[in-house]
Design an enzyme around this catalytic site. Structure first.
Site, PDB file in Angstrom:
ATOM      1  N   GLY A  22       0.783  -1.227   0.000  1.00 46.88           N
ATOM      2  CA  GLY A  22       0.000   0.000   0.000  1.00 46.88           C
ATOM      3  C   GLY A  22       0.814   1.276   0.000  1.00 46.88           C
ATOM      4  N   ASN A  24       1.709   3.016  -2.663  1.00 50.76           N
ATOM      5  CA  ASN A  24       1.037   3.956  -3.579  1.00 50.76           C
ATOM      6  C   ASN A  24      -0.217   4.523  -2.926  1.00 50.76           C
ATOM      7  OD1 ASN A  24       2.152   4.285  -6.446  1.00 50.76           O
ATOM      8  ND2 ASN A  24       2.443   2.102  -6.040  1.00 50.76           N
ATOM      9  N   LEU A  95      -4.504  -7.448  -6.734  1.00 49.41           N
ATOM     10  CA  LEU A  95      -4.112  -8.585  -7.564  1.00 49.41           C
ATOM     11  C   LEU A  95      -5.277  -9.377  -8.168  1.00 49.41           C
ATOM     12  CD1 LEU A  95      -1.024  -9.910  -5.575  1.00 49.41           C
ATOM     13  CD2 LEU A  95      -1.092  -8.361  -7.529  1.00 49.41           C
ATOM     14  N   HIS A 114       0.555   0.007 -13.536  1.00 52.87           N
ATOM     15  CA  HIS A 114       1.336  -1.204 -13.799  1.00 52.87           C
ATOM     16  C   HIS A 114       2.810  -0.816 -13.834  1.00 52.87           C
ATOM     17  CE1 HIS A 114       1.992  -5.283 -15.163  1.00 52.87           C
ATOM     18  NE2 HIS A 114       2.898  -4.783 -15.988  1.00 52.87           N
ATOM     19  N   ASP A 155      -4.470  -5.799 -17.466  1.00 51.24           N
ATOM     20  CA  ASP A 155      -3.470  -4.849 -17.981  1.00 51.24           C
ATOM     21  C   ASP A 155      -3.721  -4.434 -19.430  1.00 51.24           C
ATOM     22  OD1 ASP A 155      -2.140  -5.053 -15.533  1.00 51.24           O
ATOM     23  OD2 ASP A 155      -0.904  -6.716 -16.230  1.00 51.24           O
TER      24      ASP A 155
END
Ligand code: GRF
Length: 199
Positions: A22, A24, A95, A114, A155
């Site tokens: 965590g 970010n 995830l 990403h 992604d």
């Protein structure tokens, strides 16, 4: 009430989804804690022991654990988000695959970061150090970060922002990871603000 004051309800209420550390999420929380129009309103994790939940508690941000199974339960998940009046979702190290019902409920309102230059080094199973190890193995002369909208393929959604990082042969997966994370912390909050702040 002052005419131009923004109440909590008027702000864009952001949910931060993560499965890991965590870092970010914490940078985003710190950036927007006192922001006039954007509010980090909820942290969601699928893991009870994820660091991101400690970060939420430390900064007094409400949090919820939604397990892998519960994430398939549309009613339950949508209710958690509705209870917190969430109108935008930021994935930061989350995830699990985002189910279609959630993508439909938040059209173009879910973004992800990403740790490489998509479409390279992305897709199922490409997360964390696996990405940086693959970059190193490939001998690529650059890597970077990608911020993109989330669609039903891992992604894959429309790219919003990319930033390149030059690599040298002496870089290791660990040093690459460090450089990438530094760029993520610098750019994710900025891009979120540019998308959401209609000041
Ligand atoms: C970041 O590298 C991000 O790109 C990826 O997962 C990592 C999360 O790290 N999606 P943290 O949990 O924010 O520290």
């Amino acid at each position: 009430m002052f005419k131009n004051s923004t109440s909590k309800e008027d702000k864009v209420q952001v949910a931060l989804f993560g499965s890991g550390t965590g870092s970010n999420a914490e940078t985003i929380i710190k950036t927007f804690k006192d922001h006039p129009t954007i509010l980090p309103a909820l942290v969601v994790s699928n893991k009870v022991d994820a660091g991101i939940l400690n970060k939420a508690a430390f900064h007094n941000i409400p949090s919820a654990v939604i397990s892998k199974e519960e994430l398939q339960d549309q009613e339950k998940t949508i209710k958690v988000l509705a209870d917190h009046k969430i109108n935008f979702i930021v994935l930061a190290g989350f995830l699990l695959k985002i189910p279609s019902y959630l993508i439909n409920a938040f059209p173009n309102k879910i973004i992800n970061i990403h740790p490489a230059l998509l479409p390279d080094f992305g897709g199922k199973g490409m997360y964390g150090m696996r990405v940086h190890e693959a970059v190193k193995r490939s001998g690529a002369s650059k890597t970077g970060i990608t911020i993109h909208y989330v669609d039903e393929v891992y992604d894959h959604g429309k790219v919003i922002f990319q930033r390149q990082i030059k690599l040298t042969p002496s870089d290791s997966p660990e040093s690459i990871a460090q450089m990438v994370l530094k760029e993520e912390h610098e750019w994710y909050p900025k891009i979120i603000e540019s998308l959401l702040h209609k000041g």
